[in-house]
Design a protein around this motif. Structure first.
Motif, mmCIF file in Angstrom:
data_model
loop_
_atom_site.group_PDB
_atom_site.id
_atom_site.type_symbol
_atom_site.label_atom_id
_atom_site.label_comp_id
_atom_site.label_asym_id
_atom_site.label_seq_id
_atom_site.Cartn_x
_atom_site.Cartn_y
_atom_site.Cartn_z
ATOM 1 N N ALA A 3 0.833 -1.193 0.000
ATOM 2 C CA ALA A 3 0.000 0.000 0.000
ATOM 3 C C ALA A 3 0.876 1.254 0.000
ATOM 4 O O ALA A 3 2.029 1.222 0.443
ATOM 5 C CB ALA A 3 -0.904 -0.005 1.227
ATOM 6 N N PRO A 4 0.348 2.368 -0.486
ATOM 7 C CA PRO A 4 1.116 3.620 -0.493
ATOM 8 C C PRO A 4 1.557 4.024 0.906
ATOM 9 O O PRO A 4 0.848 3.827 1.885
ATOM 10 C CB PRO A 4 0.120 4.640 -1.060
ATOM 11 C CG PRO A 4 -0.872 3.830 -1.821
ATOM 12 C CD PRO A 4 -0.981 2.528 -1.093
ATOM 13 N N PHE A 5 2.750 4.601 0.974
ATOM 14 C CA PHE A 5 3.310 5.092 2.224
ATOM 15 C C PHE A 5 4.273 6.208 1.852
ATOM 16 O O PHE A 5 4.653 6.365 0.693
ATOM 17 C CB PHE A 5 3.997 3.948 2.988
ATOM 18 C CG PHE A 5 4.504 4.320 4.355
ATOM 19 C CD1 PHE A 5 3.661 4.893 5.287
ATOM 20 C CD2 PHE A 5 5.828 4.096 4.705
ATOM 21 C CE1 PHE A 5 4.124 5.228 6.546
ATOM 22 C CE2 PHE A 5 6.301 4.428 5.960
ATOM 23 C CZ PHE A 5 5.447 5.000 6.886
ATOM 24 N N LYS A 6 4.711 7.002 2.826
ATOM 25 C CA LYS A 6 5.527 8.179 2.523
ATOM 26 C C LYS A 6 6.918 7.853 2.012
ATOM 27 O O LYS A 6 7.627 8.745 1.554
ATOM 28 C CB LYS A 6 5.610 9.091 3.741
ATOM 29 C CG LYS A 6 6.166 8.438 4.991
ATOM 30 C CD LYS A 6 6.024 9.388 6.176
ATOM 31 C CE LYS A 6 6.470 8.736 7.476
ATOM 32 N NZ LYS A 6 6.238 9.624 8.640
ATOM 33 N N TRP B 50 -0.840 7.426 4.049
ATOM 34 C CA TRP B 50 0.459 8.052 3.779
ATOM 35 C C TRP B 50 1.299 8.199 5.047
ATOM 36 O O TRP B 50 2.517 8.181 5.000
ATOM 37 C CB TRP B 50 0.234 9.419 3.142
ATOM 38 C CG TRP B 50 1.473 10.074 2.608
ATOM 39 C CD1 TRP B 50 2.125 11.152 3.115
ATOM 40 C CD2 TRP B 50 2.213 9.672 1.455
ATOM 41 N NE1 TRP B 50 3.222 11.470 2.364
ATOM 42 C CE2 TRP B 50 3.304 10.570 1.324
ATOM 43 C CE3 TRP B 50 2.072 8.654 0.511
ATOM 44 C CZ2 TRP B 50 4.241 10.474 0.292
ATOM 45 C CZ3 TRP B 50 2.998 8.556 -0.518
ATOM 46 C CH2 TRP B 50 4.067 9.452 -0.610
ATOM 47 N N HIS B 51 0.631 8.326 6.209
ATOM 48 C CA HIS B 51 1.334 8.569 7.470
ATOM 49 C C HIS B 51 1.410 7.340 8.377
ATOM 50 O O HIS B 51 1.923 7.434 9.485
ATOM 51 C CB HIS B 51 0.645 9.719 8.230
ATOM 52 C CG HIS B 51 0.573 10.983 7.431
ATOM 53 N ND1 HIS B 51 1.686 11.756 7.150
ATOM 54 C CD2 HIS B 51 -0.479 11.594 6.827
ATOM 55 C CE1 HIS B 51 1.324 12.797 6.417
ATOM 56 N NE2 HIS B 51 0.019 12.732 6.212
ATOM 57 N N ASP B 52 0.884 6.212 7.921
ATOM 58 C CA ASP B 52 0.890 5.007 8.760
ATOM 59 C C ASP B 52 1.177 3.800 7.871
ATOM 60 O O ASP B 52 0.420 3.519 6.936
ATOM 61 C CB ASP B 52 -0.458 4.843 9.467
ATOM 62 C CG ASP B 52 -0.410 3.778 10.565
ATOM 63 O OD1 ASP B 52 0.517 2.949 10.558
ATOM 64 O OD2 ASP B 52 -1.323 3.789 11.420
ATOM 65 N N ILE B 53 2.255 3.112 8.170
ATOM 66 C CA ILE B 53 2.634 1.950 7.366
ATOM 67 C C ILE B 53 1.671 0.779 7.579
ATOM 68 O O ILE B 53 1.680 -0.184 6.822
ATOM 69 C CB ILE B 53 4.086 1.534 7.694
ATOM 70 C CG1 ILE B 53 4.683 0.697 6.554
ATOM 71 C CG2 ILE B 53 4.160 0.811 9.030
ATOM 72 C CD1 ILE B 53 6.182 0.455 6.703
#
Length: 317
Positions: A259-262, A293-296
């Motif tokens: 999933a998307p992450f920073k 984006w702020h939580d893996i």
């Protein structure tokens, strides 16, 4: 296992199979294929002594494995590491025909002989007080989706461990089938206790083989992002090893693209996509719209599991 040369008889659902324990004391029988059954029946194993296993169902069985996004529990004490609806779900879903088991976190240099699995049903009582032994949220929803769609018993085995790499889950046979991975067991790794090649396969999966499972779901990749271009090869090693050890050339592997992450997963996501295209028995669930984006560890695991289940429902059922 039994005494060397001991005569064994297995009786279940009108079938009776006989064999003799080998020189190492090991034995196995294979039951004929049978229809799914929601009736709990007894399996009797007779030899020098008799073992009766009660309330045995016949249905579909899957493994759930990988690192933290697979391990992330349906509920627990950490508000940043659990499913967002978990407290409601474990009290709302009573499904006596779904059975789940969770393996302890164990690693080993050679395959371990695990104690007999403890199977639970989907009910509030079976989820109460599990503490560090909560079922994976992805596994919870995956089994629920399959059972509700198919109307037959479903078993799910959770064998996952956060922060682990793919090498640790790959059996030695998987590396042996891929010369391009011949250097992996020799690589120096951090946290060597749980990152050395095959150690989690040995400790948490090998003892189940060759259990008749339909396939396994997989959510992993973060710990291999430093070698993203090799990840496709490593997934081939993982899959081929599991298929060989479970004695199932048609074993299914449905997995989650990260999933998307920073931080960037792009090359690893591309490797995951390439593997899905190359392996006919694999399928990839895309969750590009279900990250944080702020939580893996995004806390909506239901949508992840549903997309994995849709792959199985389309391809297998």
């Amino acid at each position: 296992t039994a005494s060397v040369g001991e005569k064994i008889k297995v009786s279940f659902a009108g079938q009776e199979k006989k064999t003799v324990a080998g020189k190492d004391g090991k034995w196995m029988v294979e039951l004929d294929k049978m229809e799914a059954s929601s009736t709990g029946r007894e399996m009797k194993v007779s030899g020098e002594n008799t073992i009766v296993i009660k309330d045995v169902l016949v249905g579909e069985v899957w493994f759930a494995s990988g690192q933290s996004n697979m391990e992330c529990p349906i509920w627990g004490n950490n508000p940043r590491y659990r499913d967002g609806k978990g407290a409601m779900m474990i009290n709302l879903k009573i499904r006596p025909l779904i059975r789940w088991a969770k393996n302890d976190k164990l690693h080993a240099n050679a395959p371990l002989k695990l104690p007999r699995a403890k199977w639970y049903t989907y009910s509030p009582a079976s989820f109460a007080g599990k503490k560090g032994n909560w079922l994976s949220a992805v596994a919870f929803y995956y089994a629920l989706e399959l059972h509700d769609a198919l109307g037959i018993p479903v078993g799910i085995v959770d064998s996952s461990w956060g922060g682990t790499n793919i090498d640790a889950w790959t059996p030695k046979s998987g590396f042996a089938m891929h010369p391009e991975l011949s250097d992996v067991p020799l690589m120096k790794k951090k946290n060597s206790d749980v990152s050395r090649a095959s150690c989690l396969w040995n400790g948490m999966v090998a003892s189940w083989t060759p259990f008749a499972i339909r396939g396994f779901i997989w959510y992993q990749g973060c710990s291999n992002n430093f070698e993203a271009k090799r990840y496709c090869d490593k997934m081939h090693g993982l899959y081929d090893g599991w298929a060989k050890e479970f004695k199932n050339s048609d074993l299914k592997l449905y997995f989650v693209q990260l999933a998307p992450f920073k931080r960037s997963w792009f090359e690893l996501q591309a490797s995951q996509s390439r593997f899905a295209a190359e392996e006919k028995n694999a399928g990839m669930a895309v969750v590009a719209d279900a990250g944080n984006w702020h939580d893996i560890h995004p806390n909506d695991k239901e949508v992840v599991a549903r997309r994995l289940a849709l792959l199985a429902l389309k391809r297998d059922y």
